[in-house]
Design an enzyme around this catalytic site. Sequence first.
Site, PDB file in Angstrom:
ATOM      1  N   HIS A  76      -4.064  34.804  14.871  1.00 32.82           N
ATOM      2  CA  HIS A  76      -4.975  35.844  15.345  1.00 32.82           C
ATOM      3  C   HIS A  76      -6.155  35.125  15.986  1.00 32.82           C
ATOM      4  O   HIS A  76      -6.548  34.057  15.533  1.00 32.82           O
ATOM      5  CB  HIS A  76      -5.477  36.677  14.158  1.00 32.82           C
ATOM      6  CG  HIS A  76      -6.661  37.537  14.488  1.00 32.82           C
ATOM      7  ND1 HIS A  76      -6.526  38.805  15.015  1.00 32.82           N
ATOM      8  CD2 HIS A  76      -8.000  37.300  14.402  1.00 32.82           C
ATOM      9  CE1 HIS A  76      -7.735  39.319  15.223  1.00 32.82           C
ATOM     10  NE2 HIS A  76      -8.649  38.421  14.867  1.00 32.82           N
ATOM     11  N   GLU A 100     -16.096  39.244  13.142  1.00 35.46           N
ATOM     12  CA  GLU A 100     -15.013  38.682  12.332  1.00 35.46           C
ATOM     13  C   GLU A 100     -15.397  37.392  11.600  1.00 35.46           C
ATOM     14  O   GLU A 100     -14.958  37.172  10.462  1.00 35.46           O
ATOM     15  CB  GLU A 100     -13.792  38.416  13.228  1.00 35.46           C
ATOM     16  CG  GLU A 100     -13.139  39.694  13.733  1.00 35.46           C
ATOM     17  CD  GLU A 100     -12.000  39.438  14.714  1.00 35.46           C
ATOM     18  OE1 GLU A 100     -11.730  38.268  15.059  1.00 35.46           O
ATOM     19  OE2 GLU A 100     -11.370  40.428  15.146  1.00 35.46           O
ATOM     20  N   LYS A 149      -1.893  32.599  10.301  1.00 35.47           N
ATOM     21  CA  LYS A 149      -1.463  33.646   9.367  1.00 35.47           C
ATOM     22  C   LYS A 149      -0.444  33.126   8.343  1.00 35.47           C
ATOM     23  O   LYS A 149       0.071  32.020   8.480  1.00 35.47           O
ATOM     24  CB  LYS A 149      -0.878  34.814  10.172  1.00 35.47           C
ATOM     25  CG  LYS A 149      -1.906  35.512  11.090  1.00 35.47           C
ATOM     26  CD  LYS A 149      -1.264  36.724  11.744  1.00 35.47           C
ATOM     27  CE  LYS A 149      -2.201  37.416  12.716  1.00 35.47           C
ATOM     28  NZ  LYS A 149      -1.595  38.621  13.298  1.00 35.47           N
ATOM     29  N   TYR A 208      -8.955  44.459  10.037  1.00 35.96           N
ATOM     30  CA  TYR A 208      -8.033  45.333  10.763  1.00 35.96           C
ATOM     31  C   TYR A 208      -8.440  46.812  10.712  1.00 35.96           C
ATOM     32  O   TYR A 208      -7.601  47.689  10.959  1.00 35.96           O
ATOM     33  CB  TYR A 208      -6.616  45.131  10.229  1.00 35.96           C
ATOM     34  CG  TYR A 208      -6.004  43.813  10.664  1.00 35.96           C
ATOM     35  CD1 TYR A 208      -6.082  43.370  11.986  1.00 35.96           C
ATOM     36  CD2 TYR A 208      -5.327  43.000   9.755  1.00 35.96           C
ATOM     37  CE1 TYR A 208      -5.523  42.170  12.394  1.00 35.96           C
ATOM     38  CE2 TYR A 208      -4.754  41.791  10.152  1.00 35.96           C
ATOM     39  CZ  TYR A 208      -4.862  41.393  11.472  1.00 35.96           C
ATOM     40  OH  TYR A 208      -4.296  40.201  11.870  1.00 35.96           O
ATOM     41  N   ASN A 268       3.472  37.174  13.881  1.00 33.28           N
ATOM     42  CA  ASN A 268       3.081  36.543  15.154  1.00 33.28           C
ATOM     43  C   ASN A 268       2.145  35.356  14.982  1.00 33.28           C
ATOM     44  O   ASN A 268       1.451  34.957  15.909  1.00 33.28           O
ATOM     45  CB  ASN A 268       2.508  37.584  16.122  1.00 33.28           C
ATOM     46  CG  ASN A 268       1.240  38.217  15.608  1.00 33.28           C
ATOM     47  OD1 ASN A 268       0.818  37.955  14.494  1.00 33.28           O
ATOM     48  ND2 ASN A 268       0.606  39.032  16.432  1.00 33.28           N
TER      49      ASN A 268
HETATM   50  P1  CMP Z   1      -3.576  40.286  15.755  1.00 34.33           P
HETATM   51  O1  CMP Z   1      -3.946  39.430  16.920  1.00 34.33           O
HETATM   52  O2  CMP Z   1      -3.813  39.740  14.396  1.00 34.33           O
HETATM   53  O3  CMP Z   1      -4.326  41.692  15.888  1.00 34.33           O
HETATM   54  C1  CMP Z   1      -3.808  42.890  15.395  1.00 34.33           C
HETATM   55  C2  CMP Z   1      -2.434  42.732  14.864  1.00 34.33           C
HETATM   56  O4  CMP Z   1      -1.711  43.917  14.702  1.00 34.33           O
HETATM   57  C3  CMP Z   1      -1.602  41.923  15.837  1.00 34.33           C
HETATM   58  O5  CMP Z   1      -2.040  40.596  15.861  1.00 34.33           O
HETATM   59  C4  CMP Z   1      -0.217  42.150  15.289  1.00 34.33           C
HETATM   60  O6  CMP Z   1       0.036  41.273  14.192  1.00 34.33           O
HETATM   61  C5  CMP Z   1      -0.330  43.555  14.749  1.00 34.33           C
HETATM   62  N1  CMP Z   1       0.356  44.536  15.617  1.00 34.33           N
HETATM   63  C6  CMP Z   1      -0.097  45.045  16.767  1.00 34.33           C
HETATM   64  N2  CMP Z   1       0.798  45.934  17.258  1.00 34.33           N
HETATM   65  C7  CMP Z   1       1.835  45.961  16.365  1.00 34.33           C
HETATM   66  C8  CMP Z   1       3.051  46.685  16.322  1.00 34.33           C
HETATM   67  N3  CMP Z   1       3.387  47.575  17.264  1.00 34.33           N
HETATM   68  N4  CMP Z   1       3.871  46.453  15.264  1.00 34.33           N
HETATM   69  C9  CMP Z   1       3.527  45.583  14.308  1.00 34.33           C
HETATM   70  N5  CMP Z   1       2.376  44.872  14.305  1.00 34.33           N
HETATM   71  C10 CMP Z   1       1.545  45.062  15.321  1.00 34.33           C
END
Ligand code: CMP
Length: 158
Positions: free
Chosen positions: A115, A126, A9, A49, A112
């Site tokens: 993904h 995806e 990311k 998403y 984070n």
């Molecule tokens: P990802 O694995 O990309 O899949 C969905 C994304 O939503 C996840 O990683 C996080 O980046 C984001 N996400 C999920 N829950 C939260 C939350 N409570 N607050 C902010 N971001 C979230």
Amino acid sequence: MERTLVIIKPDAVQRQLVGRIITRFESKGLTLAGLKLLKVNKNQAQKLYGAHKKKSFYRGLMKFITAGPVVVVVIKGVQAIAICRKMLGATFGPDADPGTIRGDFAASISYNLVHASDSAESSKYEIPIFFRSNEIISYDLHNIKWIYHPEEEKELEI
Ligand code: CMP
């Protein structure tokens, strides 16, 4: 063999962690089958998403994933989907175990770093968001016979 989509990311690209993250997947014995640096557009972000559209964090998530370049990677391997998810660690950096990518590099719950598709259905949905079929390369690593035991041969078929 399975294929899965990993997205490195915008925060990971800006923090110059791309090489270190890709190295982990290569070191595990997984195969890189597709790889690109790109900026996620609105349409791609909405597709990726869509399941989170009603969530409170959706707007922030869309802003984040389109904020700068990402590296999208198709990774191939026996049980590649489950392995990659484990290698990423728990979704939120503070919860992720040391030794995982997020556990080692992420302190935030929003930023984070990575993904990965969470199921075979997700990977099938995806991967085409970012790759045309001719951009995924079918090849065998020269050392594949030292990554998998001959008895695992059946699982090596795509
Ligand atoms: P990802 O694995 O990309 O899949 C969905 C994304 O939503 C996840 O990683 C996080 O980046 C984001 N996400 C999920 N829950 C939260 C939350 N409570 N607050 C902010 N971001 C979230």
